[in-house]
Design a protein around this motif. Structure first.
Motif, mmCIF file in Angstrom:
data_model
loop_
_atom_site.group_PDB
_atom_site.id
_atom_site.type_symbol
_atom_site.label_atom_id
_atom_site.label_comp_id
_atom_site.label_asym_id
_atom_site.label_seq_id
_atom_site.Cartn_x
_atom_site.Cartn_y
_atom_site.Cartn_z
ATOM 1 N N UNK A 718 0.849 -1.189 0.000
ATOM 2 C CA UNK A 718 0.000 0.000 0.000
ATOM 3 C C UNK A 718 0.880 1.233 0.000
ATOM 4 N N UNK A 719 0.304 2.328 -0.403
ATOM 5 C CA UNK A 719 1.059 3.571 -0.412
ATOM 6 C C UNK A 719 0.163 4.754 -0.682
ATOM 7 N N UNK A 720 0.694 5.935 -0.424
ATOM 8 C CA UNK A 720 -0.019 7.184 -0.677
ATOM 9 C C UNK A 720 1.007 8.280 -0.871
ATOM 10 N N UNK A 721 0.673 9.247 -1.702
ATOM 11 C CA UNK A 721 1.558 10.402 -1.836
ATOM 12 C C UNK A 721 0.734 11.658 -2.079
ATOM 13 N N UNK A 722 1.324 12.773 -1.720
ATOM 14 C CA UNK A 722 0.665 14.068 -1.834
ATOM 15 C C UNK A 722 1.703 15.110 -2.211
ATOM 16 N N UNK A 723 1.360 15.925 -3.184
ATOM 17 C CA UNK A 723 2.165 17.088 -3.539
ATOM 18 C C UNK A 723 1.239 18.296 -3.564
ATOM 19 N N UNK A 724 1.549 19.281 -2.738
ATOM 20 C CA UNK A 724 0.657 20.428 -2.578
ATOM 21 C C UNK A 724 1.467 21.718 -2.518
ATOM 22 N N UNK A 725 1.115 22.630 -3.420
ATOM 23 C CA UNK A 725 1.753 23.939 -3.395
ATOM 24 C C UNK A 725 0.996 24.835 -2.424
ATOM 25 N N UNK A 726 1.699 25.344 -1.427
ATOM 26 C CA UNK A 726 1.108 26.197 -0.389
ATOM 27 C C UNK A 726 1.791 27.553 -0.487
ATOM 28 N N UNK A 727 1.120 28.485 -1.113
ATOM 29 C CA UNK A 727 1.777 29.756 -1.375
ATOM 30 C C UNK A 727 2.917 29.528 -2.353
ATOM 31 N N UNK A 728 4.113 29.960 -1.974
ATOM 32 C CA UNK A 728 5.287 29.749 -2.825
ATOM 33 C C UNK A 728 6.000 28.449 -2.483
ATOM 34 N N UNK A 729 5.611 27.820 -1.382
ATOM 35 C CA UNK A 729 6.264 26.584 -0.947
ATOM 36 C C UNK A 729 5.511 25.377 -1.502
ATOM 37 N N UNK A 730 6.218 24.246 -1.551
ATOM 38 C CA UNK A 730 5.627 22.996 -2.025
ATOM 39 C C UNK A 730 5.885 21.902 -0.998
ATOM 40 N N UNK A 731 4.810 21.242 -0.594
ATOM 41 C CA UNK A 731 4.891 20.163 0.379
ATOM 42 C C UNK A 731 4.750 18.830 -0.350
ATOM 43 N N UNK A 732 5.623 17.881 -0.015
ATOM 44 C CA UNK A 732 5.554 16.532 -0.564
ATOM 45 C C UNK A 732 5.538 15.532 0.578
ATOM 46 N N UNK A 733 4.657 14.536 0.456
ATOM 47 C CA UNK A 733 4.575 13.478 1.459
ATOM 48 C C UNK A 733 4.371 12.152 0.743
ATOM 49 N N UNK A 734 5.138 11.141 1.153
ATOM 50 C CA UNK A 734 5.038 9.805 0.551
ATOM 51 C C UNK A 734 5.079 8.756 1.657
ATOM 52 N N UNK A 735 4.215 7.764 1.521
ATOM 53 C CA UNK A 735 4.190 6.644 2.473
ATOM 54 C C UNK A 735 4.062 5.348 1.697
ATOM 55 N N UNK A 736 4.858 4.346 2.068
ATOM 56 C CA UNK A 736 4.812 3.038 1.434
ATOM 57 C C UNK A 736 4.878 1.955 2.496
ATOM 58 N N UNK A 737 4.101 0.908 2.275
ATOM 59 C CA UNK A 737 4.044 -0.211 3.223
ATOM 60 C C UNK A 737 4.030 -1.513 2.441
ATOM 61 N N UNK A 738 4.827 -2.460 2.883
ATOM 62 C CA UNK A 738 4.894 -3.781 2.263
ATOM 63 C C UNK A 738 4.877 -4.835 3.363
ATOM 64 N N UNK A 739 4.077 -5.852 3.166
ATOM 65 C CA UNK A 739 4.038 -6.965 4.114
ATOM 66 C C UNK A 739 3.921 -8.267 3.342
#
Length: 842
Positions: A718-739
């Motif tokens: 499973x996994x999820x990712x997010x890329x979001x521009x907040x004003x002039x900044x950019x936030x990136x988040x990634x999560x991955x899971x393996x079992x």
């Protein structure tokens, strides 16, 4: 032993000169020098850092477009604006930064292909263009460490030519916790460490030396350099050429045979050596392509030339050998050796023609010829000095001098090859917008050329010393050597095994668009494969594939595929290899009890035996408002091998869910989950005595010695990712899971089915579950700090839990009786990496 030197710089200079002289390369041939560059920190090789262009793919509007199956096309990249007032314009980014790693940083799973460590990071992505004539120059580079980096330069002129040159290196961490009892790791001579005596050390002494060694990394570094040229002669003709040189250097855990130990306590030797690796491969391809109104054609050559810097490596052994016959002795053997893969050359010529035909169709013909040749200088069978074998039994003691020289070989070079030929004819017709027909005929053949016989002209004997001479030093009559006088009943391998193959294939099918929303398709394929010296001389595969696609609703796409395959063949020959054994020699005398059965006649090898397969794939794509997509799939693959012994069944089912969302160029998000499970059923029988009867249930393979194995594998990811521009900044988040969880269970008819019957009271019917579980979370923030400067901060945390029952007991040491292990096995880990990167826009 002579070491063959390589001059990489000279080789690349020669390749470059040859390519530049030819002034030719196709821009997109599919045979390029390397089409993808990147590393674990920059997998996309630059473009992903720029985000999406808010104007989209069209000057008319920024609306995202979808594929025919409903997925969103990748967004156009928001490249920076070009700068410069002269004939050349430029844009680009330079990146400087630092990476810091904490935790279990030496864990092999964590470091595997990146070799993360504290240190500086350098990156560059530059583009120069000359609008007046379409000239351009690209430079991309990234450096994580000395063994994890790449640089790639591309220059050319649009519509005329394109030249590429690159160099890159990538590590492969083969062990993160190795303990070697040998000095010279990485060289082709492994000598025992101080405190150990070759052929005369005790398990306690070897265990003490092993435990005293600090854990170390074993790494193989792959380096590759290449050049490529594409030249468009005119609107119809293009020529191309590519060349590359690839080398590997380092060490990895490997075997070191010195006969069994599990069945012979305090005897034999099973060694896991740190095998040195030092080899290189030169690849080349080139050709010409024509595109006309009716005809298309291509002429191409490809070649590959593999070389090992050394022909073999040797290692000292700590343990002595004792004959199984009480009161007898064996000479001390102190060294083992192992040959490397032989040098080999590969040449391949290919031509293809296609023409437009009636009914809006295309007919094509492809033909190719190839040859793979090995003519390396051979190495002696062993490296021992003095004698080997058993003293006191006539015909079982041998002089090493008759086997440790190349004069003991029937010839000095291998002189073997495989020649290939292929013809493929296809036709595709579309008599109407709703109907497509297709047919294909293919002929493919492989012929082995050359025979090597294991004959020693110094002694007149056949075969070769098995297990570096150790097997014949423990068990009388198992030296691997046949002699007309002293051992006429010895059964051993005396020649190579040629495996010729001829494939004849025919297929035909079609697609029918029933209406605007439904399309049906069917394809039938028949394969007839003839093989020499295999259990089944002729196999026949019948395959039927059905497919359906549906767009009944504007927001839903459905696809379904089903395949049924049935393999039959000629009569099964359980032992087609007799001609490679000494029993085919004149003067061979069978034992008094007769030649023992090589294998049981009920065993079926799954690659040529009977097989029935059913395979299904179901896929659905849901398109939702605001550029949102849902995807679901289910798949199954069921295989029945119709075997009493051998692989009996292998089934897999799985499914996945995926969600994607991009409401605007400033926001992208996705999440997914997948699951699959597989089961493998296998059965076999242990031999009871060495007798001629090959039948299941006979004296050699009694029913009481049968056993069965059932293996189950379960995987979740499973996994999820997010890329979001907040004003002039950019936030990136990634999560991955393996079992992953694997469980192997077994059953047996009686304790005699076991390799060690005395262990039966301790067995539970299954091995402990093997578990692999990882979590990875990365958070990143890119902050503009000036007009052309931005700061990129990220933190990546990864945790892994691994259990592999094969390594049980390693906590008490990696030496067990006469078994020596170098790699400590997989371990749990927890690692955190932080990065600070300064990105400079030019």
């Amino acid at each position: 032993m002579r070491k063959r030197q390589r001059n990489t710089a000279l080789q690349l200079a020669t390749l470059t000169s040859a390519l530049l002289a030819s002034s030719a390369l196709a821009q997109d041939t599919g045979l390029g020098t390397d089409l993808q560059f990147g590393n674990a920190l920059d997998p996309s090789s630059g473009p992903a850092v720029y985000g999406c262009d808010p104007d989209g793919a069209s000057w008319l509007n920024g609306e995202r477009k979808r594929t025919p199956t409903g997925f969103l096309y990748a967004c156009p990249i928001a490249w920076p604006e070009f700068k410069g007032q002269g004939p050349w314009q430029y844009r680009g980014t330079l990146t400087l930064g630092y990476l810091g790693v904490s935790g279990d940083a030496n864990n092999m799973i964590w470091r595997r292909f990146s070799n993360w460590d504290d240190g500086a990071y350098l990156g560059a992505d530059l583009r120069f263009e000359k609008p007046s004539d379409g000239s351009y120059f690209d430079l991309r580079a990234s450096r994580l460490a000395d063994d994890s980096q790449y640089v790639r330069a591309v220059f050319g002129r649009a519509g005329k030519y394109r030249v590429q040159a690159f160099a890159r290196s990538q590590p492969n961490i083969t062990s993160g916790n190795a303990r070697s009892i040998w000095d010279g790791v990485g060289s082709n001579h492994l000598t025992l460490k101080d405190g150990l005596t070759p052929g005369a050390s005790t398990p306690a002494q070897v265990a003490a030396v092993s435990a005293a060694q600090p854990e170390r990394l074993l790494t193989v570094v792959r380096e590759k350099q290449g050049v490529g040229i594409n030249y468009l002669i005119n609107t119809r003709w293009a020529v191309f050429a590519n060349a590359s040189h690839e080398s590997r250097e380092g060490a990895r855990p490997f075997g070191g045979p010195f006969f069994f130990n599990f069945a012979f306590a305090d005897n034999g030797g099973a060694y896991e050596t740190p095998r040195p690796i030092d080899d290189s491969t030169v690849n080349f391809n080139g050709g010409a392509r024509f595109v006309g109104n009716l005809w298309r054609m291509e002429f191409a050559y490809s070649g590959s030339f593999f070389r090992n810097a050394k022909r073999s490596f040797d290692y000292q052994v700590p343990f002595g050998l004792t004959p199984v016959v009480p009161g007898l002795t064996s000479p001390v053997l102190t060294d083992g050796s192992f040959s490397y893969e032989p040098d080999n050359d590969y040449h391949h010529l290919r031509t293809s023609f296609s023409r437009k035909v009636a009914w809006n169709g295309t007919a094509s013909l492809t033909a190719s010829l190839g040859t793979m040749r090995q003519n390396d200088q051979l190495v002696p069978s062993m490296a021992c000095q003095g004698q080997f074998g058993i003293a006191g039994i006539p015909g079982t003691l041998f002089d090493c001098a008759n086997w440790n020289t190349t004069q003991s070989l029937s010839r000095q070079r291998s002189d073997l090859s495989i020649n290939t030929q292929m013809v493929d004819a296809r036709v595709v017709l579309a008599p109407s917008d709703a109907l497509t027909w297709r047919a294909n005929v293919k002929y493919d053949r492989q012929d082995y050329d050359g025979t090597y016989r294991a004959y020693n002209p110094l002694t007149g004997q056949w075969g070769y010393p098995s297990e570096n001479g150790s097997q014949g030093s423990v068990v009388p009559g198992e030296a691997g050597i046949w002699d007309r006088l002293s051992s006429p009943a010895s059964l051993t391998r005396i020649r190579n095994l040629p495996l010729d193959r001829e494939l004849n294939e025919i297929s035909f099918g079609g697609d029918w668009r029933v209406d605007e929303r439904n399309t049906l398709g069917a394809t039938y394929t028949f394969d007839r494969t003839e093989r020499t010296h295999r259990e089944v001389a002729t196999t026949r595969d019948h395959s039927l594939k059905l497919n359906w696609s549906n767009r009944a609703l504007d927001w839903l796409s459905l696809r379904a595929n089903y395949t049924h395959l049935r393999r039959t063949g000629s009569e099964y020959d359980y032992d087609p290899y007799e001609f490679t054994m000494s029993r085919s020699l004149p003067g061979y005398v069978p034992p008094v009890t007769g030649d023992f059965a090589h294998t049981v006649d009920a065993l079926r090898k799954y690659d040529v035996g009977g097989r029935t397969q059913d395979k299904i794939d179901l896929m659905a794509t849901f398109t939702a408002p605001r550029d949102m997509t849902f995807y679901a799939s289910v798949r199954g693959d069921w295989n029945d091998y119709d075997a009493v012994l051998g692989r009996q069944g292998y089934d897999t089912i799985g499914g996945s869910l995926q969600w994607e969302w991009q409401p605007n160029p400033a926001t992208m998000a996705s999440a997914w989950y997948g699951y699959d499970r597989s089961t493998l059923d296998f059965a076999n029988v242990n031999d009871a005595v060495l007798l001629p009867d090959p039948s299941l249930g006979g004296a050699t393979y009694p029913e009481a010695n049968r056993w069965w194995m059932h293996d189950r594998q379960r995987n979740h990811y499973a996994g999820a990712n997010l890329s979001r521009r907040i004003g002039r900044a950019t936030l990136n988040a990634d999560w991955n899971w393996t079992y992953s969880r694997g469980l192997t269970s077994y059953r047996y008819a009686s304790p005699t089915a076991l390799a060690n019957p005395t262990a039966a009271p301790l067995l539970t019917g299954r091995f402990p579950a093997m578990v692999y579980r990882t979590h990875a979370l990365t958070l990143g923030l890119t902050i503009p700090i000036a007009r052309d400067f931005s700061l990129r901060l990220f933190d990546s945390y990864q945790r892994g839990n691994v259990f592999d029952w094969h390594y049980l007991g390693f906590e008490d040491g990696q030496v067990m009786d006469h078994r020596v292990y170098t790699d400590g096995g997989p371990e749990n880990y927890s690692v955190n990496m932080v990065g600070v990167l300064l990105e400079i826009q030019l």
